[in-house]
Design a protein around this motif. Structure first.
Motif, PDB file in Angstrom:
ATOM      1  N   ALA A  12       0.829  -1.216   0.000  1.00 14.47           N
ATOM      2  CA  ALA A  12       0.000   0.000   0.000  1.00 14.47           C
ATOM      3  C   ALA A  12       0.857   1.257   0.000  1.00 14.47           C
ATOM      4  O   ALA A  12       0.494   2.272   0.604  1.00 14.47           O
ATOM      5  CB  ALA A  12      -0.971  -0.009   1.190  1.00 14.47           C
ATOM      6  N   GLY A  13       2.008   1.196  -0.660  1.00 18.31           N
ATOM      7  CA  GLY A  13       2.887   2.356  -0.741  1.00 18.31           C
ATOM      8  C   GLY A  13       3.708   2.608   0.503  1.00 18.31           C
ATOM      9  O   GLY A  13       4.454   3.586   0.564  1.00 18.31           O
ATOM     10  N   LEU A  14       3.592   1.720   1.485  1.00 19.20           N
ATOM     11  CA  LEU A  14       4.277   1.927   2.768  1.00 19.20           C
ATOM     12  C   LEU A  14       5.399   0.907   2.930  1.00 19.20           C
ATOM     13  O   LEU A  14       5.199  -0.281   2.708  1.00 19.20           O
ATOM     14  CB  LEU A  14       3.280   1.798   3.924  1.00 19.20           C
ATOM     15  N   PRO A  15       6.584   1.368   3.338  1.00 17.20           N
ATOM     16  CA  PRO A  15       7.720   0.466   3.444  1.00 17.20           C
ATOM     17  C   PRO A  15       7.761  -0.262   4.783  1.00 17.20           C
ATOM     18  O   PRO A  15       7.420   0.290   5.821  1.00 17.20           O
ATOM     19  CB  PRO A  15       8.913   1.421   3.340  1.00 17.20           C
ATOM     20  N   ALA A  37      -4.255   4.432   1.700  1.00 15.82           N
ATOM     21  CA  ALA A  37      -3.205   4.454   2.725  1.00 15.82           C
ATOM     22  C   ALA A  37      -2.662   5.871   2.912  1.00 15.82           C
ATOM     23  O   ALA A  37      -2.346   6.285   4.030  1.00 15.82           O
ATOM     24  CB  ALA A  37      -2.076   3.497   2.360  1.00 15.82           C
ATOM     25  N   SER A  38      -2.602   6.628   1.811  1.00  8.47           N
ATOM     26  CA  SER A  38      -2.029   7.974   1.905  1.00  8.47           C
ATOM     27  C   SER A  38      -2.940   8.936   2.671  1.00  8.47           C
ATOM     28  O   SER A  38      -2.464   9.924   3.219  1.00  8.47           O
ATOM     29  CB  SER A  38      -1.708   8.521   0.514  1.00  8.47           C
ATOM     30  N   VAL A  39      -4.246   8.665   2.722  1.00 10.67           N
ATOM     31  CA  VAL A  39      -5.150   9.553   3.475  1.00 10.67           C
ATOM     32  C   VAL A  39      -5.566   8.965   4.827  1.00 10.67           C
ATOM     33  O   VAL A  39      -6.262   9.646   5.601  1.00 10.67           O
ATOM     34  CB  VAL A  39      -6.422   9.908   2.664  1.00 10.67           C
ATOM     35  N   CYS A  40      -5.167   7.731   5.095  1.00 11.21           N
ATOM     36  CA  CYS A  40      -5.504   7.134   6.395  1.00 11.21           C
ATOM     37  C   CYS A  40      -4.431   7.462   7.435  1.00 11.21           C
ATOM     38  O   CYS A  40      -3.265   7.644   7.114  1.00 11.21           O
ATOM     39  CB  CYS A  40      -5.656   5.607   6.274  1.00 11.21           C
ATOM     40  N   ASP A  41      -4.874   7.561   8.694  1.00  8.15           N
ATOM     41  CA  ASP A  41      -3.941   7.818   9.788  1.00  8.15           C
ATOM     42  C   ASP A  41      -3.212   6.543  10.191  1.00  8.15           C
ATOM     43  O   ASP A  41      -2.148   6.592  10.809  1.00  8.15           O
ATOM     44  CB  ASP A  41      -4.712   8.337  11.014  1.00  8.15           C
ATOM     45  N   ARG A  42      -3.801   5.423   9.850  1.00  4.87           N
ATOM     46  CA  ARG A  42      -3.303   4.147  10.345  1.00  4.87           C
ATOM     47  C   ARG A  42      -3.516   3.081   9.292  1.00  4.87           C
ATOM     48  O   ARG A  42      -4.609   2.986   8.714  1.00  4.87           O
ATOM     49  CB  ARG A  42      -4.092   3.788  11.607  1.00  4.87           C
ATOM     50  N   VAL A  43      -2.475   2.303   9.007  1.00  9.66           N
ATOM     51  CA  VAL A  43      -2.579   1.188   8.061  1.00  9.66           C
ATOM     52  C   VAL A  43      -1.995  -0.042   8.747  1.00  9.66           C
ATOM     53  O   VAL A  43      -0.883  -0.002   9.280  1.00  9.66           O
ATOM     54  CB  VAL A  43      -1.826   1.473   6.746  1.00  9.66           C
ATOM     55  N   LEU A  46       0.297  -6.099  12.001  1.00 10.86           N
ATOM     56  CA  LEU A  46       1.605  -5.533  11.693  1.00 10.86           C
ATOM     57  C   LEU A  46       1.333  -4.099  11.241  1.00 10.86           C
ATOM     58  O   LEU A  46       0.706  -3.885  10.204  1.00 10.86           O
ATOM     59  CB  LEU A  46       2.230  -6.352  10.574  1.00 10.86           C
ATOM     60  N   VAL A  47       1.779  -3.144  12.033  1.00 11.00           N
ATOM     61  CA  VAL A  47       1.428  -1.748  11.758  1.00 11.00           C
ATOM     62  C   VAL A  47       2.364  -1.166  10.703  1.00 11.00           C
ATOM     63  O   VAL A  47       3.575  -1.157  10.867  1.00 11.00           O
ATOM     64  CB  VAL A  47       1.486  -0.915  13.054  1.00 11.00           C
ATOM     65  N   LEU A  48       1.798  -0.703   9.592  1.00  9.31           N
ATOM     66  CA  LEU A  48       2.580  -0.088   8.516  1.00  9.31           C
ATOM     67  C   LEU A  48       2.608   1.427   8.640  1.00  9.31           C
ATOM     68  O   LEU A  48       3.497   2.091   8.116  1.00  9.31           O
ATOM     69  CB  LEU A  48       1.995  -0.461   7.148  1.00  9.31           C
ATOM     70  N   LYS A  49       1.604   1.992   9.304  1.00  9.59           N
ATOM     71  CA  LYS A  49       1.516   3.450   9.460  1.00  9.59           C
ATOM     72  C   LYS A  49       0.706   3.727  10.713  1.00  9.59           C
ATOM     73  O   LYS A  49      -0.291   3.051  10.955  1.00  9.59           O
ATOM     74  CB  LYS A  49       0.814   4.052   8.232  1.00  9.59           C
ATOM     75  N   GLY A  50       1.127   4.731  11.491  1.00  5.73           N
ATOM     76  CA  GLY A  50       0.418   5.077  12.711  1.00  5.73           C
ATOM     77  C   GLY A  50       0.684   4.091  13.821  1.00  5.73           C
ATOM     78  O   GLY A  50       1.690   3.374  13.803  1.00  5.73           O
ATOM     79  N   THR A  51      -0.241   4.027  14.793  1.00  2.00           N
ATOM     80  CA  THR A  51      -0.075   3.116  15.929  1.00  2.00           C
ATOM     81  C   THR A  51      -1.412   2.471  16.267  1.00  2.00           C
ATOM     82  O   THR A  51      -2.468   3.033  15.995  1.00  2.00           O
ATOM     83  CB  THR A  51       0.416   3.866  17.185  1.00  2.00           C
TER      84      THR A  51
END
Lengths: 173, 173, 173
Positions: free
Chosen positions: B162-165, C151-157, C166-171
């Motif tokens: 999803a574009g995230l590393p 994913a680019s507009v979400c706070d958390r992925v 497995l957290v890719l973005k946020g917490t």
């Protein structure tokens, strides 16, 4: 310590499992769920076998994993099961008269018993396009459910990609 | 610095590779393994090309990656190879008279030479259901082995979703 | 807080989404994109529904997600969409007269509006072998692009495997 190792084809998951088994210092019982039913499988099995220490006890058990786990775990061994994907395929389809629900329940019961050293290796198969055909979807669904059930009773869950571990639960030494 | 970037289809792996190449500040040689053999590929290639800086040297090299890497790395360039999956397909099947084992060994040798700046992009293809057909299984197996081999000589391995590393080895800036 | 939850088949992604929704303490609108068009789907839908709190408002909306999100987010609800994969399939093919580009743009616009509580659930489908057939490749490509955009507009992925996040973005809380 119970460990579930997930990964794709040729991801290095068996090599990680074998390294963890060796590093444990315990006597190891290696449970192969594969049977050499054709030449392609025979080559894969031989490739895996050549890598394993000769001191390990190797068993071929395509179906009765619950019973196998109880016997060898109780004797103080670390039991390495490689792999659950083939077991699932065997239990679902390849044998007449197999009761999948009973084998499945017995595996989960044996895995859930307190204590014991087990390493499960399994293929992650659910991250591609949803396959056509009800039978394949059943396989993907059962694999996903099995991984969730075992992950909940394992102390450690590791995803392997390109030979590199990604810890989902617990810690690696 | 050698980097291996793995990810699924449209995962953002090429965009990450291109960002890392730009941020390196080095002269970049972009090695495309794709050839515009049909309209669908032509559209994909044009889509990728429009995003790349015009200062980059772009090369189409479907097969001889080892030689290409040696030449352009030795000249002080960062070489971005996008993608290994197509190279593997080319090397395995699409050309008559290609010796896969030799090309494969040469790629690994060039990648394993000390120093040099390389970014490899490759598709993770081994996390779906095991495909029917010996040829497809061969492809999945070789892709998995190639990723393991390159990961072991790269300083950095990143999985993109999803574009995230997700860093599997080393660190991202 | 906007969350995107990705995972394979039977990975536990819906269960995680439902737990996050419950733990938020907010009124929940559950948007099912599935329709019970055959017996297999009916069983899956019933399986999911039995797990959800009876206080949730459940809506079946196979297509107009942008409009649905705006309406229920503006009313102060947490909107849980399960799942985007079926929406994508519906929007691309299953309906006559559907304008995919317009529905897609409207979903992204609604998701990108500031504020609001949304949880998106979607299947990762791009990590297997590239499927034969232009239509399936289109689906895999659009799914990958959609995940990147959201994913680019979400706070958390969060990526889910074997029921483990497995957290890719946020917490995660």
């Amino acid at each position: 310590m119970k460990t579930l190792i997930l990964g794709g084809a040729r991801s290095g998951k068996s090599a990680l499992a074998e390294k963890l088994a060796i590093d444990s210092g315990k006597p190891v019982v290696y449970v192969a769920t594969a049977e050499a039913l054709d030449d392609e499988m025979a080559v894969r099995i031989a490739h895996h076998r050549a890598r394993r220490p000769s001191t390990w006890l190797s068993i071929e058990e395509p179906l009765a994993l619950g019973t196998t786990l109880r016997t060898h775990v109780a004797a103080g061994n670390l039991v390495l099961v490689d792999c659950l994907t083939l077991w699932l395929s065997n239990a679902l389809w390849m044998r007449e008269g197999i009761h999948f629900d009973a084998e499945h329940a017995d595996l989960l019961a044996a895995a859930g018993e307190p204590g014991g050293d087990i390493i499960f290796v399994s293929n992650e198969v659910g991250l591609g396009i949803t396959p056509l055909g009800e039978i394949t979807r059943r396989f993907v669904d059962e694999a996903g459910r099995l991984h969730q059930s075992l992950a909940s009773v394992c102390d450690r869950v590791v995803f392997v990609a390109a030979g590199l571990p990604l810890v989902l639960k617990g810690t690696l030494p």
